[in-house]
Motif scaffolding. Structure first.
Motif, short mmCIF file in Angstrom:
data_model
loop_
_atom_site.label_atom_id
_atom_site.label_comp_id
_atom_site.label_asym_id
_atom_site.label_seq_id
_atom_site.Cartn_x
_atom_site.Cartn_y
_atom_site.Cartn_z
N PRO A 4 38.31 19.58 31.65
CA PRO A 4 37.95 18.19 31.95
C PRO A 4 37.31 17.51 30.74
CG PRO A 4 36.36 19.67 32.92
CD PRO A 4 37.43 20.54 32.35
N ASP A 5 37.62 16.23 30.53
CA ASP A 5 36.99 15.47 29.43
C ASP A 5 36.74 14.01 29.81
OD1 ASP A 5 39.53 14.41 29.42
OD2 ASP A 5 39.87 14.66 27.28
N GLY A 6 36.50 13.79 31.10
CA GLY A 6 36.19 12.43 31.56
C GLY A 6 34.74 12.05 31.22
N GLY A 7 34.55 10.91 30.55
CA GLY A 7 33.22 10.49 30.11
C GLY A 7 32.47 9.69 31.16
N ASP A 8 31.18 9.52 30.94
CA ASP A 8 30.33 8.72 31.83
C ASP A 8 30.55 7.23 31.60
OD1 ASP A 8 29.29 11.14 32.60
OD2 ASP A 8 27.42 10.93 31.44
N GLY A 9 30.20 6.44 32.60
CA GLY A 9 30.23 5.00 32.42
C GLY A 9 28.98 4.51 31.69
N GLY A 10 28.94 3.24 31.41
CA GLY A 10 27.77 2.64 30.74
C GLY A 10 26.84 2.00 31.75
N ASP A 11 25.56 1.94 31.43
CA ASP A 11 24.59 1.27 32.30
C ASP A 11 24.87 -0.24 32.35
OD1 ASP A 11 23.17 3.59 32.88
OD2 ASP A 11 21.91 3.39 31.10
N GLY A 12 24.56 -0.84 33.49
CA GLY A 12 24.71 -2.28 33.61
C GLY A 12 23.57 -3.02 32.91
N GLY A 13 23.83 -4.22 32.46
CA GLY A 13 22.81 -5.02 31.80
C GLY A 13 21.77 -5.52 32.78
N SER A 14 20.54 -5.71 32.31
CA SER A 14 19.44 -6.20 33.12
C SER A 14 19.14 -7.67 32.79
CB SER A 14 18.19 -5.35 32.90
OG SER A 14 18.40 -4.00 33.27
N VAL A 15 18.40 -8.32 33.66
CA VAL A 15 18.02 -9.72 33.46
C VAL A 15 16.52 -9.77 33.22
CG1 VAL A 15 18.02 -12.05 34.42
CG2 VAL A 15 19.88 -10.47 34.99
N TYR A 16 16.12 -10.44 32.13
CA TYR A 16 14.72 -10.59 31.76
C TYR A 16 14.38 -12.08 31.66
CZ TYR A 16 14.70 -5.65 30.32
OH TYR A 16 14.79 -4.28 30.28
#
Length: 361
Positions: A34-46
């Protein structure tokens, strides 16, 4: 620019990117795994403090603010790109609460201060992370979590060191014009001030303070009469109040002692500690009376009220007495704790002069 001190907006953080299910396939490499990568974190609002803003009017036109979604993971163990955060500029003194629950989320009080109001979703997990000695070819992955979505209520409360209050036509606008470079409207009819105004009183290098003027109060202001109920809150962060009293009211207008009593009742009714805030009496329009009449009315006012604090006699129109008043305010403010800082054990001790009143300077 129109003064707006309340606004409702929506903020939506980005969802986290999904994890990927993928298997390595290359020539001469059997069972690549297996070589499936992780997703990216969602952006936050400041929300970010901006010293150049003084109103919430921009939020009347743009009510929705959305951060970027995280990208999905890919094969070859490639992690998805994180979603970009967004910074929403707000004026200093903005109080933020959840519009649905009323929960206070925080306050933006300093330039460049960042307040997190919607957190981005967590990234999903790719199948490469599920590989183990007993599971050589995992086909499961995890999706990213949803970002927070909130309805916010923004309320601007001005940051000032000194606040002016009094009945309409007491001369507050004239006084702030005399003390600072602010130029609010001045006229011979009530309620010439319709919006709060700020002025900077500069007495030399590193010797300055901010003074705030709000529309005049009338009886019942704390319950909604006139404009006081909307703008009294702008005195909440001041360290000292100047109660401006018309020393020579026109015929048919309230006498000075009645002027003071009316405003005191509104401060008590409004709450938030305004009635217990340190307050100086400033008897204005001394240019309309002679010295004997000034002394008589001043002494009668002090006696009738049982007033123990400082009393200043000035003429905002001619400027008489205002320079000495500004110096005394600067001296007192240097001894008072800043409202945004913790108070020390001796910070509340008064350093004003012992005299009950101060003549024209």
């Amino acid at each position: 620019m129109k003064f707006v001190d309340e606004a409702n907006i929506e903020v939506e953080a980005g969802n986290g990117g999904n994890g990927c299910v993928s298997f390595r396939r290359e020539k001469f490499i059997p069972r690549g795994g297996p070589d499936g990568g992780d997703g990216g974190d969602g952006g936050s609002v400041y929300l970010v403090g901006d010293n150049g803003l003084n109103t919430l009017v921009d939020f009347r036109h743009r009510r929705k603010h959305r951060a970027e979604r995280g990208r999905d993971g890919m094969g070859r163990n490639k992690t998805g790109r994180a979603g970009a955060d967004i910074d929403v500029p707000v004026p200093l003194g903005t109080r933020v609460s959840d519009a649905d629950t009323g929960e206070l989320l925080g306050e933006v009080l300093h330039d460049d201060q960042r307040l997190l109001v919607a957190r981005g979703g967590f990234h999903g997990i790719g199948n490469a992370r599920f590989k183990s000695s007993v599971n050589r070819a995992p086909r499961q992955s995890k999706p990213g979590t949803a970002g927070e979505h909130r309805a916010l209520h923004l309320e601007l409360i001005l940051l000032a060191d000194v606040g002016l209050l009094g009945l309409p036509n007491a001369g507050k606008s004239s006084l702030i014009r005399s003390l600072s470079s602010a130029r609010p409207k001045v006229a011979d009819y009530p309620f010439t001030t319709l919006n709060p105004s700020l002025g900077v009183v500069s007495l030399g290098p590193r010797r300055s303070f901010v003074i705030a003027d709000i529309p005049g109060l009338i009886e019942g202001a704390a319950q909604g009469a006139g404009l006081g109920t909307r703008f009294l809150k702008h005195l909440a962060r001041t360290r000292l109040l100047l109660h401006v009293v018309d020393l020579a009211p026109p015929e048919g207008s309230p006498a000075p002692v009645q002027q003071v009593a009316t405003v005191e009742q509104e401060l008590i009714a409004f709450g938030e500690g305004l009635a217990s805030r340190e307050r100086w009496l400033v008897l204005n329009k001394a240019d309309l009376l002679d010295a004997d009449a000034i002394a008589e009315r001043r002494d009668a006012l002090i006696t009738d009220l049982g007033w123990q604090g400082p009393v200043w006699v000035v003429s905002a129109m001619s400027g008489a007495g205002t320079a000495a008043l500004a110096e005394a305010l600067m001296h007192r403010l240097q001894a008072l704790p800043h409202p945004l800082s913790p108070a020390g054990p001796d910070d509340t001790e008064s350093s004003t002069e012992d005299e009950a009143w101060h003549p024209l300077g």
